[in-house]
Design a protein around this motif. Structure first.
Motif, short mmCIF file in Angstrom:
data_model
loop_
_atom_site.label_atom_id
_atom_site.label_comp_id
_atom_site.label_asym_id
_atom_site.label_seq_id
_atom_site.Cartn_x
_atom_site.Cartn_y
_atom_site.Cartn_z
N ALA A 191 5.51 5.86 -14.80
CA ALA A 191 5.45 7.32 -14.99
C ALA A 191 4.45 7.59 -16.11
N CYS A 192 3.50 8.48 -15.82
CA CYS A 192 2.42 8.71 -16.79
C CYS A 192 2.47 10.13 -17.35
N MET A 193 2.28 10.21 -18.65
CA MET A 193 2.23 11.51 -19.31
C MET A 193 0.87 11.72 -19.94
N ASP A 194 0.11 12.68 -19.43
CA ASP A 194 -1.16 13.06 -20.05
C ASP A 194 -0.81 14.01 -21.18
N VAL A 195 -1.19 13.67 -22.39
CA VAL A 195 -0.77 14.47 -23.56
C VAL A 195 -1.99 15.09 -24.22
N GLN B 160 -7.63 17.25 -10.36
CA GLN B 160 -8.96 16.66 -10.51
C GLN B 160 -9.45 16.81 -11.94
N TYR B 161 -8.53 16.57 -12.88
CA TYR B 161 -8.75 16.50 -14.33
C TYR B 161 -8.90 17.88 -15.00
N ASP B 162 -8.71 18.96 -14.26
CA ASP B 162 -8.75 20.28 -14.89
C ASP B 162 -7.31 20.68 -15.20
N THR C 137 -7.50 14.12 -24.81
CA THR C 137 -8.64 14.79 -25.46
C THR C 137 -9.15 13.97 -26.65
N SER C 138 -8.82 12.71 -26.64
CA SER C 138 -9.20 11.86 -27.76
C SER C 138 -10.70 11.64 -27.85
N PHE C 139 -11.44 11.94 -26.76
CA PHE C 139 -12.89 11.71 -26.81
C PHE C 139 -13.54 12.68 -27.80
N ASP D 113 -11.12 12.36 -7.63
CA ASP D 113 -11.02 13.10 -6.36
C ASP D 113 -9.57 13.34 -5.95
N ARG D 114 -8.69 12.37 -6.23
CA ARG D 114 -7.30 12.48 -5.78
C ARG D 114 -6.35 13.04 -6.84
N ASP D 115 -6.71 12.97 -8.13
CA ASP D 115 -5.81 13.37 -9.21
C ASP D 115 -5.19 14.74 -8.93
N GLY D 116 -3.88 14.81 -8.96
CA GLY D 116 -3.16 16.08 -8.83
C GLY D 116 -3.20 16.70 -7.44
N THR D 117 -3.81 16.04 -6.46
CA THR D 117 -3.93 16.67 -5.13
C THR D 117 -2.70 16.44 -4.26
N SER E 37 -3.22 8.24 -9.28
CA SER E 37 -3.80 9.51 -8.81
C SER E 37 -3.53 9.80 -7.33
N GLY E 38 -2.90 10.94 -7.13
CA GLY E 38 -2.75 11.46 -5.78
C GLY E 38 -1.36 11.37 -5.16
N ALA E 39 -0.40 10.70 -5.86
CA ALA E 39 0.93 10.57 -5.24
C ALA E 39 1.52 11.96 -5.03
N ALA F 167 2.34 7.58 -11.21
CA ALA F 167 2.26 8.99 -10.82
C ALA F 167 2.64 9.86 -12.00
N ALA F 168 2.20 11.09 -11.93
CA ALA F 168 2.48 12.04 -13.01
C ALA F 168 3.09 13.31 -12.44
N GLY F 169 2.26 14.12 -11.77
CA GLY F 169 2.67 15.46 -11.34
C GLY F 169 3.98 15.52 -10.58
O1 1PR Z 1 -11.68 7.62 -22.87
O2 1PR Z 1 -10.41 5.79 -23.97
O3 1PR Z 1 -10.34 8.08 -24.90
O4 1PR Z 1 -9.21 7.51 -22.76
C1 1PR Z 1 -8.91 8.78 -22.28
C2 1PR Z 1 -7.83 8.63 -21.25
O5 1PR Z 1 -7.41 9.95 -20.88
C3 1PR Z 1 -8.29 7.93 -20.00
O6 1PR Z 1 -7.27 7.05 -19.58
C4 1PR Z 1 -8.46 9.04 -18.96
O7 1PR Z 1 -8.06 8.61 -17.68
C5 1PR Z 1 -7.48 10.09 -19.47
N1 1PR Z 1 -7.93 11.47 -19.19
C6 1PR Z 1 -8.95 12.11 -19.80
N2 1PR Z 1 -9.01 13.39 -19.33
C7 1PR Z 1 -8.05 13.54 -18.43
C8 1PR Z 1 -7.74 14.77 -17.70
O8 1PR Z 1 -6.86 14.79 -16.84
N3 1PR Z 1 -8.46 15.85 -17.97
N4 1PR Z 1 -6.35 12.11 -17.52
C9 1PR Z 1 -7.37 12.34 -18.34
C10 1PR Z 1 -6.41 11.22 -16.63
C11 1PR Z 1 -5.28 10.60 -14.81
C12 1PR Z 1 -3.95 10.05 -14.86
C13 1PR Z 1 -2.99 10.90 -14.07
C14 1PR Z 1 -3.03 10.35 -12.67
C15 1PR Z 1 -1.83 10.67 -11.83
N5 1PR Z 1 -5.42 11.56 -15.82
O9 1PR Z 1 -3.55 9.92 -16.14
O10 1PR Z 1 -1.81 10.77 -14.71
O11 1PR Z 1 -4.20 10.83 -12.00
O12 1PR Z 1 -1.74 12.02 -11.59
P1 1PR Z 1 -1.01 12.58 -10.30
O13 1PR Z 1 0.10 11.63 -9.96
O14 1PR Z 1 -0.46 13.90 -10.71
O15 1PR Z 1 -2.03 12.68 -9.21
P2 1PR Z 1 -10.48 7.26 -23.68
#
Ligand code: 1PR
Length: 559
Positions: A242-246, A261-263, A304-306, A480-484, A508-510, A530-532
């Motif tokens: 289970a993944c949490m984007d923070v 798709q990362y938005d 947003t660590s970048f 392409d698949r993230d969040g779809t 991505s994509g589940a 998966a996340a969403g």
């Molecule tokens: O570049 O070393 O600082 O790491 C940044 C990290 O943050 C990377 O692992 C990158 O994948 C992630 N990241 C950066 N921006 C986003 C964004 O969404 N705007 N998230 C982001 C990446 C992808 C997964 C997501 C799966 C499953 N998100 O983390 O959880 O796609 O999603 P789903 O099941 O809902 O489809 P650095």
């Protein structure tokens, strides 16, 4: 009781401390040699690499006192490297081990499987019958799964090492190799797996050892063992992550968000939410919920660590610390694992940043953008000075602690005319596949900074490069698949899995439980993330596992 923990200064030992606290035990840390005399029982939660463990112990003058403690007859519990140091040597290191068990630690053969051996596997007890009590088994339950993460092991070989094998308490099979997964003899008990990361089964095992009176920790050698043929298939389960984007929302609070798709901003037109960062909950409470629900691993990504990611006052450290107090399965932290500069000008290497997360309770760090730059440099010069993030962290903490997270995007080309550098990697749309793919071909391009910038590197090149640099696992996202909710990109996952020998996590994509069945049946990946769907409670982890089980895929049932 004078319970002490030995920390040689590398790796996540906080999780063991948190486990003991959750079980109601108090303990001290071994700070110098005099503490060994005060200890009436000792746990050595060795994490990381054998060479680092031995050299750190030696440089702090703790190696000989540790040997003397073990020989003194007082209870000792070694975990992972804490078990391996008991052996005479390791193929991983030039320094010898303690030599208590007369046999070497060897590398797994990666011909038929991914190495490291990473995930949940069973432990088959030797010389213990089904009517045996907990006392006989040391709380090792043959029907439970325990978390393993290692590239080296003591291979089970009674013909070659009959004396050493009389220490064996349980064995485990990985691929077609059988190895020693726990030992006990005299005052010593040790496990190759991590009880502190093995959910309820692991906590129960720790408690069994802790509640035993010190005088009861005396184990007879096992009866002589005989060689066994491996079973056709091992019991390693497929993992659900289970993944949490923070990230911070517009009010400055750290929230779990989720993009399409990362938005990650809301698309509604309602004035109060339009354009706001989607807020799907608090990271620590969600982590606790997923642990309880049976997630096999959790992943926290600072997305947003970048931008700017100093180590000083880093809020993600507090999140990891709090999550590690209530989560007893492996925790990966990603985002910002790179060289950085604190507000006061102090330079921090990626190794220091990773070290801070490990000490907070993370088991693995995940590297995104920095991995792309590292492979670009590596490909350009054909060499590495071993000081990059991947190499330096792998050297100190072991490759199993280094995940590379890749964020590829499809680049469509005309299959009839394309003659570019990625020709050999092109994926061709199937005639019976999705309509938008038919008659087309594409390659997967690496991106950095959360997909904001595309780089002249393919996902396959990245995967091969990071494996060479020493990464221990690859997390394959798909922009392409993230969040779809359309399902995992099986073509991408297959491409990466076939390019490397290390474990791969599909992401991505589940959008349904069936998508997990598809990815495990359609590819050889070890784990799926998966996340969403989990955040929005559309599908539960238990439901995913039920469907996998019904499809004949090996899973771990509960937390
Ligand atoms: O570049 O070393 O600082 O790491 C940044 C990290 O943050 C990377 O692992 C990158 O994948 C992630 N990241 C950066 N921006 C986003 C964004 O969404 N705007 N998230 C982001 C990446 C992808 C997964 C997501 C799966 C499953 N998100 O983390 O959880 O796609 O999603 P789903 O099941 O809902 O489809 P650095």
């Amino acid at each position: 009781m004078g319970l002490y923990l030995l920390d040689y200064g590398a790796g996540n030992v906080q999780s063991l401390a948190n486990s003991l606290i959750s079980l109601g035990y108090t303990f001290e840390w071994i700070k110098d040699t005099s503490d060994f005399a005060k200890a009436t029982s000792l746990i050595f939660p060795g994490v990381g690499a054998f060479e680092t463990a031995i050299s750190h112990l030696a440089s702090r003058g703790l190696l000989q006192p540790l040997r003397e403690y073990i020989l003194s007859g007082k209870p000792y519990f070694g975990i992972c490297i804490g078990m391996q140091v008991l052996f005479e040597a390791s193929a991983e290191a030039s320094s010898p081990g303690l030599g208590v068990i007369p046999c070497p630690i060897q590398k797994f053969d990666d011909e038929d499987k991914s190495v490291p051996h990473m995930g949940w596997n069973t432990a088959d007890l030797v010389n213990v019958t089904s009517s045996s009590s907990n006392e006989d088994t040391e709380g090792v339950d043959a029907s439970s799964y325990y978390y393993f993460v290692h590239s080296f092991c003591a291979k089970y070989n009674p013909d070659l090492h009959p004396d050493a094998m009389r220490w064996v308490h349980s064995t485990t099979q990985y691929g077609q190799e059988i190895f020693v997964s726990s030992v006990r003899r005299g005052n010593v008990f040790a496990t190759q797996f991590h009880p502190e990361k093995s959910g309820k089964a692991g906590l129960a095992l720790l408690e069994e050892w802790l509640r035993k009176p010190e005088s009861a920790h005396t184990y007879a050698p096992s009866a002589p063992l005989v060689a066994r043929a491996p079973k056709p298939k091992h019991n390693l389960t497929k993992r659900i992550v289970a993944c949490m984007d923070v990230r911070a929302n517009d009010q400055g609070d750290l929230v779990v968000t989720k993009g399409d798709q990362y938005d990650v901003r809301e698309k509604t037109t309602a004035a109060e939410t339009a354009g706001a960062v989607r807020n799907l909950g608090k990271p620590v409470s969600l982590a606790a919920r997923y642990y309880q629900a049976g997630a096999d691993e959790l992943c926290l990504l600072n997305i947003t660590s970048f931008r700017h990611s100093p180590l000083q006052d880093q809020p993600m450290l507090a999140v990891v610390r709090a999550a590690a107090e209530c989560v007893f399965v492996p925790l990966t932290i990603g985002g910002g694992i790179k060289d950085s500069v604190d507000p006061d000008g102090t330079k921090r290497s990626a190794l220091e940043v990773a070290g801070a997360y490990f000490r907070a309770g993370a088991d693995k760090v995940s590297i995104g953008s920095e991995a792309v730059y590292a492979v670009e440099r590596f490909r350009e010069t054909g060499r590495t000075d071993r000081t990059g993030a991947i190499e330096s962290i792998a050297e100190v903490y072991g490759k199993q602690a280094v995940v590379v997270s890749i964020d590829p995007r499809r680049v469509y080309v005309d299959p009839g005319t394309y003659d570019g550098p990625y020709k050999a990697e092109l994926v061709h749309g199937q005639a019976d596949g999705a309509e938008h793919e038919r008659g087309k071909a594409w390659w997967y391009q690496c991106t950095v900074s959360g997909g904001r910038e595309s780089r002249p590197l393919s996902a396959v090149q990245l995967a091969r490069g990071v494996e060479q640099l020493g990464a221990g696992e690859i997390l394959v996202n798909s922009i392409d698949r993230d969040g779809t909710g359309l399902g995992f990109d099986l073509a991408l996952v297959n491409l990466i899995k076939k390019s490397v020998k290390i474990p791969v996590v599909a992401s991505s994509g589940a959008g349904a439980a069936a998508h997990f069945v598809d990815v495990f049946n359609g590819t050889e990946v070890e784990a799926a993330l998966a996340a969403g769907i989990f955040h929005r409670e559309e599908v539960g982890i238990a439901e995913v596992k039920q469907q996998m089980k019904a499809a004949g895929i090996n899973v771990r049932d509960s937390a």
